[in-house]
Design a protein around this motif. Structure first.
Motif, mmCIF file in Angstrom:
data_model
loop_
_atom_site.group_PDB
_atom_site.id
_atom_site.type_symbol
_atom_site.label_atom_id
_atom_site.label_comp_id
_atom_site.label_asym_id
_atom_site.label_seq_id
_atom_site.Cartn_x
_atom_site.Cartn_y
_atom_site.Cartn_z
ATOM 1 N N GLU A 152 -34.379 -36.985 -46.352
ATOM 2 C CA GLU A 152 -33.213 -37.874 -46.374
ATOM 3 C C GLU A 152 -32.123 -37.301 -45.470
ATOM 4 O OE1 GLU A 152 -31.376 -41.413 -47.799
ATOM 5 O OE2 GLU A 152 -33.405 -40.635 -48.055
ATOM 6 N N ASN A 153 -31.636 -38.094 -44.531
ATOM 7 C CA ASN A 153 -30.520 -37.695 -43.685
ATOM 8 C C ASN A 153 -29.228 -38.098 -44.395
ATOM 9 O OD1 ASN A 153 -28.527 -37.311 -41.774
ATOM 10 N ND2 ASN A 153 -29.699 -38.182 -40.078
ATOM 11 N N ASN A 154 -28.713 -37.200 -45.211
ATOM 12 C CA ASN A 154 -27.535 -37.521 -46.011
ATOM 13 C C ASN A 154 -26.275 -37.672 -45.166
ATOM 14 O OD1 ASN A 154 -28.351 -37.708 -48.839
ATOM 15 N ND2 ASN A 154 -28.993 -35.584 -48.617
ATOM 16 N N PHE A 155 -26.215 -36.968 -44.046
ATOM 17 C CA PHE A 155 -25.059 -37.128 -43.156
ATOM 18 C C PHE A 155 -24.966 -38.574 -42.679
ATOM 19 C CE2 PHE A 155 -23.271 -37.386 -38.918
ATOM 20 C CZ PHE A 155 -22.077 -36.698 -39.039
ATOM 21 N N LEU A 156 -26.107 -39.124 -42.260
ATOM 22 C CA LEU A 156 -26.134 -40.500 -41.759
ATOM 23 C C LEU A 156 -25.966 -41.506 -42.893
ATOM 24 C CD1 LEU A 156 -26.640 -42.434 -39.347
ATOM 25 C CD2 LEU A 156 -29.081 -42.291 -39.889
ATOM 26 N N ALA A 157 -26.656 -41.275 -44.004
ATOM 27 C CA ALA A 157 -26.643 -42.234 -45.104
ATOM 28 C C ALA A 157 -25.264 -42.370 -45.748
ATOM 29 C CB ALA A 157 -27.670 -41.825 -46.158
ATOM 30 N N LEU A 158 -24.532 -41.261 -45.811
ATOM 31 C CA LEU A 158 -23.252 -41.277 -46.524
ATOM 32 C C LEU A 158 -22.070 -41.483 -45.595
ATOM 33 C CD1 LEU A 158 -23.865 -38.268 -48.946
ATOM 34 C CD2 LEU A 158 -24.137 -40.698 -49.440
ATOM 35 N N GLY A 159 -22.103 -40.875 -44.454
ATOM 36 C CA GLY A 159 -20.946 -40.867 -43.576
ATOM 37 C C GLY A 159 -20.031 -39.700 -43.910
ATOM 38 N N ALA A 160 -19.313 -39.229 -42.927
ATOM 39 C CA ALA A 160 -18.462 -38.048 -43.096
ATOM 40 C C ALA A 160 -17.340 -38.267 -44.094
ATOM 41 C CB ALA A 160 -17.884 -37.635 -41.738
ATOM 42 N N HIS A 161 -17.001 -39.515 -44.369
ATOM 43 C CA HIS A 161 -15.914 -39.802 -45.319
ATOM 44 C C HIS A 161 -16.360 -39.654 -46.769
ATOM 45 C CE1 HIS A 161 -18.191 -43.505 -44.923
ATOM 46 N NE2 HIS A 161 -17.630 -43.981 -46.019
ATOM 47 N N ARG A 162 -17.650 -39.389 -47.007
ATOM 48 C CA ARG A 162 -18.146 -39.148 -48.366
ATOM 49 C C ARG A 162 -18.654 -37.708 -48.538
ATOM 50 N NH1 ARG A 162 -20.486 -44.400 -47.500
ATOM 51 N NH2 ARG A 162 -19.547 -46.008 -48.825
ATOM 52 N N VAL A 163 -18.369 -36.864 -47.567
ATOM 53 C CA VAL A 163 -18.838 -35.471 -47.614
ATOM 54 C C VAL A 163 -17.622 -34.545 -47.591
ATOM 55 C CG1 VAL A 163 -20.170 -33.673 -46.449
ATOM 56 C CG2 VAL A 163 -21.003 -36.041 -46.464
ATOM 57 N N LEU A 164 -17.494 -33.759 -48.630
ATOM 58 C CA LEU A 164 -16.372 -32.839 -48.785
ATOM 59 C C LEU A 164 -16.896 -31.412 -48.656
ATOM 60 C CD1 LEU A 164 -13.782 -33.212 -51.650
ATOM 61 C CD2 LEU A 164 -14.983 -31.063 -51.367
ATOM 62 N N LEU A 165 -16.133 -30.528 -48.052
ATOM 63 C CA LEU A 165 -16.602 -29.177 -47.756
ATOM 64 C C LEU A 165 -15.843 -28.117 -48.556
ATOM 65 C CD1 LEU A 165 -16.944 -29.400 -43.860
ATOM 66 C CD2 LEU A 165 -18.668 -29.837 -45.590
ATOM 67 N N SER A 166 -16.562 -27.041 -48.865
ATOM 68 C CA SER A 166 -15.934 -25.914 -49.565
ATOM 69 C C SER A 166 -16.681 -24.637 -49.210
ATOM 70 C CB SER A 166 -15.964 -26.138 -51.084
ATOM 71 O OG SER A 166 -17.293 -26.111 -51.568
ATOM 72 N N GLY A 167 -16.152 -23.514 -49.672
ATOM 73 C CA GLY A 167 -16.800 -22.231 -49.453
ATOM 74 C C GLY A 167 -16.347 -21.512 -48.203
ATOM 75 N N PHE A 168 -15.191 -21.882 -47.636
ATOM 76 C CA PHE A 168 -14.735 -21.266 -46.389
ATOM 77 C C PHE A 168 -14.266 -19.830 -46.621
ATOM 78 C CE2 PHE A 168 -14.289 -25.825 -45.690
ATOM 79 C CZ PHE A 168 -14.908 -25.967 -44.466
ATOM 80 N N ARG A 169 -14.690 -18.950 -45.706
ATOM 81 C CA ARG A 169 -14.309 -17.540 -45.780
ATOM 82 C C ARG A 169 -13.341 -17.146 -44.672
ATOM 83 N NH1 ARG A 169 -17.986 -14.717 -49.132
ATOM 84 N NH2 ARG A 169 -19.775 -15.996 -49.748
ATOM 85 N N GLN A 170 -13.380 -17.850 -43.555
ATOM 86 C CA GLN A 170 -12.512 -17.499 -42.435
ATOM 87 C C GLN A 170 -11.078 -17.972 -42.711
ATOM 88 O OE1 GLN A 170 -13.806 -15.531 -40.103
ATOM 89 N NE2 GLN A 170 -15.704 -15.724 -41.307
ATOM 90 N N PRO A 171 -10.096 -17.092 -42.551
ATOM 91 C CA PRO A 171 -8.698 -17.469 -42.866
ATOM 92 C C PRO A 171 -8.217 -18.706 -42.117
ATOM 93 C CG PRO A 171 -8.892 -15.098 -42.534
ATOM 94 C CD PRO A 171 -10.216 -15.679 -42.147
ATOM 95 N N GLU A 172 -8.658 -18.855 -40.862
ATOM 96 C CA GLU A 172 -8.194 -20.005 -40.076
ATOM 97 C C GLU A 172 -8.738 -21.334 -40.598
ATOM 98 O OE1 GLU A 172 -11.618 -18.060 -37.690
ATOM 99 O OE2 GLU A 172 -9.972 -17.452 -39.012
ATOM 100 N N ASN A 173 -9.768 -21.281 -41.454
ATOM 101 C CA ASN A 173 -10.340 -22.509 -42.022
ATOM 102 C C ASN A 173 -9.947 -22.733 -43.479
ATOM 103 O OD1 ASN A 173 -11.681 -23.102 -39.622
ATOM 104 N ND2 ASN A 173 -13.542 -22.005 -40.216
ATOM 105 N N ALA A 174 -9.085 -21.897 -44.010
ATOM 106 C CA ALA A 174 -8.751 -21.961 -45.435
ATOM 107 C C ALA A 174 -8.194 -23.325 -45.846
ATOM 108 C CB ALA A 174 -7.763 -20.854 -45.793
#
Length: 535
Positions: free
Chosen positions: A333-355
């Motif tokens: 399943e290509n979840n990126f295509l099926a959902l779209g970026a507006h339904r994908v939330l990101l977490s787990g960032f370690r780099q300070p510039e991405n906090a």
């Protein structure tokens, strides 16, 4: 702490099928010694639970706390919602056996299991079980052998089926782990490296599990467009091996598949009518969560996440990957295509510039950077060395309700014990949400039925003797809840919040939590698995 306590003045739902009733519960030496009307004596430690209900301890049948069990505070979110037993090793992800390349294993499964230590004091699965058995645990533990980790310990992340000798070793290692007390095998057929296992490999391993009368837990290949075909693949494995099956996180994903849960349940009911022993677990949310690497085609993971990063660092390969994210794939399943970026939330960032991106939608990050969302995802994967988690809003609420309505669905959180600020709220709220939202508010099923789904049937299903019931002689795993008032406060906006009106949690006769405050008790243990008479 005294080895004796009385929970006095409340009601009991004992998990035996009896209706809620007024009773006191006496605990002695880690076990329940009486369930009756008991008059407290001055020398008896007593907790007044008037106005509350005493439940058997909840069993999270789909946990990823393999390493969190061994971290200080790692399973506190489970304790605070009434979980007394965690079933770990799900979806083929795990920390044992140790892979040919331990660093590849850490980068592959770290976004799901949380941070891997630099080294672990085990190599094989029996060694992991031995370590659990000698460690003070906050909750009890039951462990599945993760198929992905088993494979990675033999051939790494090779993109091919096992040959005859490699399969013989996998069979031998699995058999040894089951002999040593593993509860079964888990498959992660959506994930590398398990996705390249051929049918013969899966049936051979399932037969080992069946011979021990243990459970095969399976994250099927697709939960989207090919959900029925993927489910039929699992059922065919069960038919050929005779194994008992636990379908992981029963759901149907992507907006275009809305309403297909009824179709899936019809297949499951047909399988049960045929004699296939299958149950499922469900989390009560419309979003899932996993490693961001799962958004990429599995061919990019031939050398694990490190291999994916190497491809992303090569302009021609990166262009090919970005292009692939914008078109359908064959079996995966290509979840990126099926959902779209507006339904994908990101977490787990370690780099300070991405906090500042922690807990932010991919579409918003891409807009901030002024790039295509697929290119943005690739940029972030490189910057964070692949260790990102995604939360995907992919399930329709009516399908969640239908899945929960199926009488053979158990409750599993699928919570990810990552240490970064943002995580899916199911890590903190699953069991409280079932009781507050689906029992009290929607009246989808009764408290007695919720007890069956969250305690009794899980203990029976995974072969855990003396758990999931409140009766004389049973282990004293107990949860004291005010079901008319319980509130789940963990939300997608603010996920790290504990529920209210869970008054006490008892693990093996010791308080793990009282009056909303965690104790320092480490009375949990690795639980023995009951052997079948024919095993």
């Amino acid at each position: 702490m005294s080895d004796r306590m009385l929970l006095h003045g409340g009601e009991v739902i004992d998990g035996t099928g009896k209706a809620r009733r007024r009773a006191d519960v006496l605990v002695e030496d880690g076990r329940i010694s009486a369930v009756a009307a008991i008059t407290p004596s001055p020398d008896m430690p007593t907790m007044d639970v008037t106005g509350a209900v005493v439940f058997p301890g909840f069993v999270d049948v789909h946990a990823h706390d393999d390493l969190a069990l061994l971290r200080s505070g790692g399973v506190e979110p489970k304790v605070m919602q009434g979980v007394t037993t965690n079933v770990v090793g799900n979806c083929g992800h795990g920390c044992a056996p140790v892979a040919v390349d331990p660093h590849a294993q850490a980068s592959h499964s770290g976004p799901i299991l949380g941070h891997f230590p630099e080294s672990v004091p085990w190599r094989d699965f029996p060694g992991y079980l031995d370590h659990l058995s000698t460690s003070g645990l906050r909750t009890n533990a039951v462990a599945l052998v993760p198929h992905g980790a088993l494979r990675a310990s033999i051939v790494g992340y090779a993109r091919r089926p096992l040959d005859t000798h490699e399969l013989a070793r996998a069979v031998r290692d699995l058999d040894e782990a089951l002999d040593h007390g593993a509860a079964g095998l888990s498959l992660g057929l959506m994930y590398a490296p398990g996705d390249v296992a051929d049918h013969a490999e899966l049936v051979a391993l399932a037969r080992v599990v069946a011979a021990h009368d243990r459970i095969l837990a399976a994250h099927i290949r697709s939960e989207g467009d090919d959900v029925v075909g993927s489910l039929r693949e699992l059922l065919d494995i069960a038919r050929q091996s005779g194994v008992r099956v636990q379908l992981s996180h029963l759901k149907v994903v992507s907006p275009r598949n809305r309403g297909r849960m009824r179709e899936v349940l019809d297949v499951l009911d047909g399988a049960r009518s045929e004699g296939i022993d299958i149950t499922a677990d469900v989390y009560p949310y419309t979003a899932g969560s996993t490693t961001a690497a799962a958004l990429f085609p599995t061919w990019t993971l031939a050398e694990g996440v490190r291999g994916l990063l190497s491809l992303l660092d090569t302009p021609s390969d990166r262009s090919r990957i970005v292009e692939s994210l914008h078109r359908p794939w064959q079996r995966q399943e290509n979840n990126f295509l099926a959902l779209g970026a507006h339904r994908v939330l990101l977490s787990g960032f370690r780099q300070p510039e991405n906090a500042d991106y922690e807990g932010v939608l991919l579409s918003e990050i891409a807009a901030d950077r002024g790039v295509d969302a697929a290119e943005c995802l690739c940029q972030l994967m490189c910057e964070e060395r692949g260790e990102i988690t995604v939360v995907m809003f992919q399930i329709d609420e009516e399908d969640v309700t239908a899945a929960l309505s199926w009488p053979w669905s158990l409750i599993g959180s699928d919570g990810l014990p990552i240490q970064q600020p943002y995580t899916h709220p199911r890590m903190y709220g699953t069991f409280a949400r079932v009781l507050s939202e689906y029992v009290r508010e929607r009246r989808l099923f009764s408290l007695e039925e919720a007890t069956r789904r969250m305690a009794t049937l899980p203990a029976e299903r995974f072969g855990i003797p003396g758990r999931g019931v409140i009766r004389s002689g049973a282990a004293a795993d107990l949860v004291v809840v005010a079901p008319e008032h319980i509130e789940d406060h963990a939300t997608f906006a603010n996920p790290r919040r504990f529920p209210e009106h869970i008054h006490a949690v008892v693990v093996n006769g010791a308080f793990a939590m009282t009056n909303g405050l965690a104790t320092q008790s480490t009375a949990g243990s690795l639980l023995p698995i009951e052997k079948s008479p024919i095993a």
